[in-house]
Design a protein around this motif. Structure first.
Motif, PDB file in Angstrom:
ATOM      1  N   VAL A   1     -31.115 -16.773  -7.091  1.00 39.09           N
ATOM      2  CA  VAL A   1     -30.539 -17.797  -7.974  1.00 39.09           C
ATOM      3  C   VAL A   1     -29.969 -17.184  -9.252  1.00 39.09           C
ATOM      4  CG1 VAL A   1     -31.034 -19.849  -9.360  1.00 39.09           C
ATOM      5  CG2 VAL A   1     -31.949 -19.650  -7.030  1.00 39.09           C
ATOM      6  N   PRO A   2     -30.735 -16.368 -10.020  1.00 38.35           N
ATOM      7  CA  PRO A   2     -30.114 -15.744 -11.212  1.00 38.35           C
ATOM      8  C   PRO A   2     -28.976 -14.809 -10.852  1.00 38.35           C
ATOM      9  CG  PRO A   2     -32.321 -14.863 -10.818  1.00 38.35           C
ATOM     10  CD  PRO A   2     -32.174 -16.053  -9.939  1.00 38.35           C
ATOM     11  N   TRP A   3     -29.106 -14.078  -9.762  1.00 31.23           N
ATOM     12  CA  TRP A   3     -28.009 -13.213  -9.328  1.00 31.23           C
ATOM     13  C   TRP A   3     -26.756 -14.025  -9.038  1.00 31.23           C
ATOM     14  CZ3 TRP A   3     -30.220  -9.159  -5.325  1.00 31.23           C
ATOM     15  CH2 TRP A   3     -30.822  -8.114  -6.027  1.00 31.23           C
ATOM     16  N   TYR A   4     -26.926 -15.094  -8.289  1.00 27.68           N
ATOM     17  CA  TYR A   4     -25.765 -15.903  -7.918  1.00 27.68           C
ATOM     18  C   TYR A   4     -25.084 -16.463  -9.161  1.00 27.68           C
ATOM     19  CZ  TYR A   4     -22.817 -19.154  -5.365  1.00 27.68           C
ATOM     20  OH  TYR A   4     -21.733 -19.821  -4.851  1.00 27.68           O
ATOM     21  N   TYR A   5     -25.870 -16.907 -10.131  1.00 23.01           N
ATOM     22  CA  TYR A   5     -25.290 -17.437 -11.364  1.00 23.01           C
ATOM     23  C   TYR A   5     -24.496 -16.358 -12.100  1.00 23.01           C
ATOM     24  CZ  TYR A   5     -24.937 -19.358 -16.062  1.00 23.01           C
ATOM     25  OH  TYR A   5     -24.447 -19.786 -17.268  1.00 23.01           O
ATOM     26  N   LEU A   6     -25.106 -15.175 -12.250  1.00 25.40           N
ATOM     27  CA  LEU A   6     -24.433 -14.092 -12.978  1.00 25.40           C
ATOM     28  C   LEU A   6     -23.185 -13.619 -12.245  1.00 25.40           C
ATOM     29  CD1 LEU A   6     -27.536 -11.996 -14.113  1.00 25.40           C
ATOM     30  CD2 LEU A   6     -26.107 -13.483 -15.524  1.00 25.40           C
ATOM     31  N   PHE A   7     -23.291 -13.434 -10.934  1.00 32.15           N
ATOM     32  CA  PHE A   7     -22.136 -12.965 -10.170  1.00 32.15           C
ATOM     33  C   PHE A   7     -21.045 -14.021 -10.111  1.00 32.15           C
ATOM     34  CE2 PHE A   7     -25.269 -10.079  -7.825  1.00 32.15           C
ATOM     35  CZ  PHE A   7     -24.918  -8.981  -8.600  1.00 32.15           C
ATOM     36  N   ALA A   8     -21.429 -15.298 -10.072  1.00 32.00           N
ATOM     37  CA  ALA A   8     -20.427 -16.357 -10.076  1.00 32.00           C
ATOM     38  C   ALA A   8     -19.690 -16.395 -11.412  1.00 32.00           C
ATOM     39  CB  ALA A   8     -21.085 -17.709  -9.792  1.00 32.00           C
ATOM     40  N   GLN A   9     -20.418 -16.206 -12.512  1.00 26.87           N
ATOM     41  CA  GLN A   9     -19.773 -16.167 -13.822  1.00 26.87           C
ATOM     42  C   GLN A   9     -18.808 -14.987 -13.934  1.00 26.87           C
ATOM     43  OE1 GLN A   9     -20.081 -18.512 -16.347  1.00 26.87           O
ATOM     44  NE2 GLN A   9     -21.170 -19.644 -14.744  1.00 26.87           N
TER      45      GLN A   9
ATOM     46  N   GLY B   1     -17.175 -13.818 -11.403  1.00 27.92           N
ATOM     47  CA  GLY B   1     -16.156 -13.969 -10.372  1.00 27.92           C
ATOM     48  C   GLY B   1     -16.288 -12.992  -9.225  1.00 27.92           C
ATOM     49  N   LEU B   2     -17.523 -12.562  -8.937  1.00 36.07           N
ATOM     50  CA  LEU B   2     -17.732 -11.548  -7.905  1.00 36.07           C
ATOM     51  C   LEU B   2     -18.246 -12.119  -6.587  1.00 36.07           C
ATOM     52  CD1 LEU B   2     -19.406  -8.708 -10.023  1.00 36.07           C
ATOM     53  CD2 LEU B   2     -17.023  -8.864  -9.265  1.00 36.07           C
ATOM     54  N   VAL B   3     -18.675 -13.384  -6.571  1.00 35.88           N
ATOM     55  CA  VAL B   3     -19.209 -13.959  -5.340  1.00 35.88           C
ATOM     56  C   VAL B   3     -18.107 -13.983  -4.271  1.00 35.88           C
ATOM     57  CG1 VAL B   3     -20.157 -16.037  -4.265  1.00 35.88           C
ATOM     58  CG2 VAL B   3     -20.937 -15.335  -6.536  1.00 35.88           C
ATOM     59  N   GLY B   4     -18.456 -13.491  -3.090  1.00 33.25           N
ATOM     60  CA  GLY B   4     -17.485 -13.412  -2.003  1.00 33.25           C
ATOM     61  C   GLY B   4     -16.776 -12.077  -1.920  1.00 33.25           C
ATOM     62  N   SER B   5     -17.105 -11.144  -2.822  1.00 37.77           N
ATOM     63  CA  SER B   5     -16.449  -9.835  -2.830  1.00 37.77           C
ATOM     64  C   SER B   5     -17.378  -8.776  -2.247  1.00 37.77           C
ATOM     65  CB  SER B   5     -16.059  -9.446  -4.256  1.00 37.77           C
ATOM     66  OG  SER B   5     -17.220  -9.238  -5.054  1.00 37.77           O
ATOM     67  N   TYR B   6     -16.781  -7.638  -1.921  1.00 34.55           N
ATOM     68  CA  TYR B   6     -17.590  -6.508  -1.452  1.00 34.55           C
ATOM     69  C   TYR B   6     -18.477  -5.959  -2.564  1.00 34.55           C
ATOM     70  CZ  TYR B   6     -14.553  -6.395   2.663  1.00 34.55           C
ATOM     71  OH  TYR B   6     -13.886  -6.713   3.809  1.00 34.55           O
TER      72      TYR B   6
ATOM     73  N   VAL C   1     -25.809 -15.432   1.268  1.00 37.98           N
ATOM     74  CA  VAL C   1     -25.635 -16.114  -0.020  1.00 37.98           C
ATOM     75  C   VAL C   1     -24.361 -15.662  -0.730  1.00 37.98           C
ATOM     76  CG1 VAL C   1     -26.657 -16.472  -2.306  1.00 37.98           C
ATOM     77  CG2 VAL C   1     -28.117 -16.447  -0.273  1.00 37.98           C
ATOM     78  N   PHE C   2     -24.071 -14.343  -0.692  1.00 38.12           N
ATOM     79  CA  PHE C   2     -23.012 -13.806  -1.542  1.00 38.12           C
ATOM     80  C   PHE C   2     -21.668 -13.603  -0.837  1.00 38.12           C
ATOM     81  CE2 PHE C   2     -26.828 -11.780  -3.722  1.00 38.12           C
ATOM     82  CZ  PHE C   2     -26.884 -12.758  -4.696  1.00 38.12           C
TER      83      PHE C   2
END
Length: 286
Positions: A134-142, A144-149, A226-227
C-alpha cells in the motif's frame, strides 16, 4: 583347548551393520525427497500434453496420446511470449543491479565487521512484503511509475539485495584476508584488492546468489500483480489468466507453466557446478 572369539570381530560386524542401515536410510530419504519434489513436475509436464478431459480424468495416467494443442493455443494467444520477455528483462536488470550493490556491501561487512548496518538490511527480509504494497503503491503512483518496468525492478531489488548480501557475507568471511593484505602491500588500495583478488575468488558465491535472486524475480507474483499493467505483465500473472471463476484451462495452464519452468530449470542445470560450490564454500572455508 577353548578358542575365544576376538572382541574386535563383533564390533566390526556391528559397525558394518550400522553402515548398511545408514546407507539404506540415506537411500530411502533420497528416494522420498525425489518422489516428493519430482512427481509434481512429472505430472505438470505430462498434463501439458493432455486435453482438459484427460487432465481431470484420474484413470488417465502416463499412457495417453500426447497433443500439442495446448502449446499451440498458448502461443496463439501471444501473451505468454511477451510476458516471458518482460520477466527476463526485469529479472536480469534487478539481479545485476542487486549484485552490483550487494556484493561490495557484503565484502565490507565481512571485512570491517559492519554487522549493525547489515542487521538493518536484514529487516528487509523480515518485514512481510505484502505489508509494504500500500505505501509503495501510493509513492510509485505519485511518481508516475506504476505500470512501468522501473517499479518492478525496484520492488524486486528490495528482496534481491538482502538475499545476495547475506549469502555473500559468509562467503567473504571465509576467504583468507591475507590475500588482500598481500595485494595492499604491493600497492593496491583496499577496494583494488577486493576488485582484483577477492571478487574473482567469490565468483561461485556470486553466481549462486545471483541465480537465486533471478529465480525469485522470475517467480514473483505479488509485485507484478499490483504494479504491472498489460504491457509489463510478467509470467506468473499471465498464468493466473488461465484460471477463471467458472473453470480452469488445465491443459493451457500446464503448457504455459512448462514453458516458463524450462528456462529456470536449464539455467539451474547449467550452473549446477557454481550453485553447489557457492552454497558450500561459505560453510567450508575458514
Amino acid at each position: 583347548m577353548t578358542v575365544t572369539a576376538s572382541p574386535a570381530a563383533p564390533t566390526a560386524a556391528a559397525r558394518n551393520r550400522r553402515r548398511t542401515l545408514l546407507s539404506a536410510a540415506r537411500a530411502l530419504a533420497v528416494t522420498l525427497v525425489v518422489l516428493l519434489f519430482g512427481l509434481p513436475i512429472v505430472w505438470m509436464f505430462a498434463a501439458a500434453f493432455k486435453t482438459n478431459v484427460q487432465v481431470t480424468d484420474p484413470s488417465v495416467g502416463l499412457w495417453f496420446t500426447p497433443t500439442l494443442e495446448n502449446f499451440r493455443a498458448v502461443f496463439e494467444a501471444g501473451q505468454i511470449v511477451r510476458s516471458m520477455g518482460n520477466s527476463l528483462l526485469v529479472g536480469v536488470v534487478s539481479t545485476v543491479l542487486s549484485a552490483v550493490i550487494a556484493v561490495p556491501a557484503a565484502w565490507a561487512v565481512g571485512r570491517f565487521a559492519m554487522h549493525r548496518a547489515a542487521s538493518l538490511v536484514l529487516v528487509a527480509r523480515i518485514v512481510p512484503a505484502i505489508s509494504l504494497l500500500v505505501p509503495w503503491y501510493y509513492l510509485f503512483a505519485q511518481a508516475g511509475l506504476v505500470g512501468s518496468y522501473t517499479v518492478l525492478v525496484l520492488s524486486h531489488m528490495f528482496v534481491s539485495v538482502p538475499l545476495i548480501m547475506w549469502i555473500m557475507i559468509s562467503f567473504f568471511a571465509g576467504l583468507p584476508v591475507e590475500l588482500e593484505e598481500a595485494a595492499q602491500v604491493d600497492g593496491l588500495s583496499a577496494f583494488g584488492a577486493f576488485w582484483r583478488i577477492t571478487l574473482p575468488l567469490a565468483a561461485p558465491g556470486t553466481a549462486t546468489a545471483s541465480l537465486l535472486a533471478f529465480v525469485f524475480s522470475w517467480n514473483n507474483f505479488m509485485f507484478a500483480l499490483v504494479f504491472a499493467d498489460d504491457s509489463t505483465q510478467t509470467v506468473p500473472v499471465t498464468l493466473f489468466n488461465f484460471i477463471s471463476y467458472a473453470s480452469t484451462d488445465w491443459g493451457g495452464l500446464m503448457a504455459a507453466t512448462t514453458l516458463i519452468t524450462l528456462p529456470v530449470l536449464i539455467a539451474a542445470v547449467l550452473g549446477q557446478k557454481y550453485l553447489i560450490a557457492g552454497l558450500t564454500s561459505g560453510a567450508t572455508k575458514g
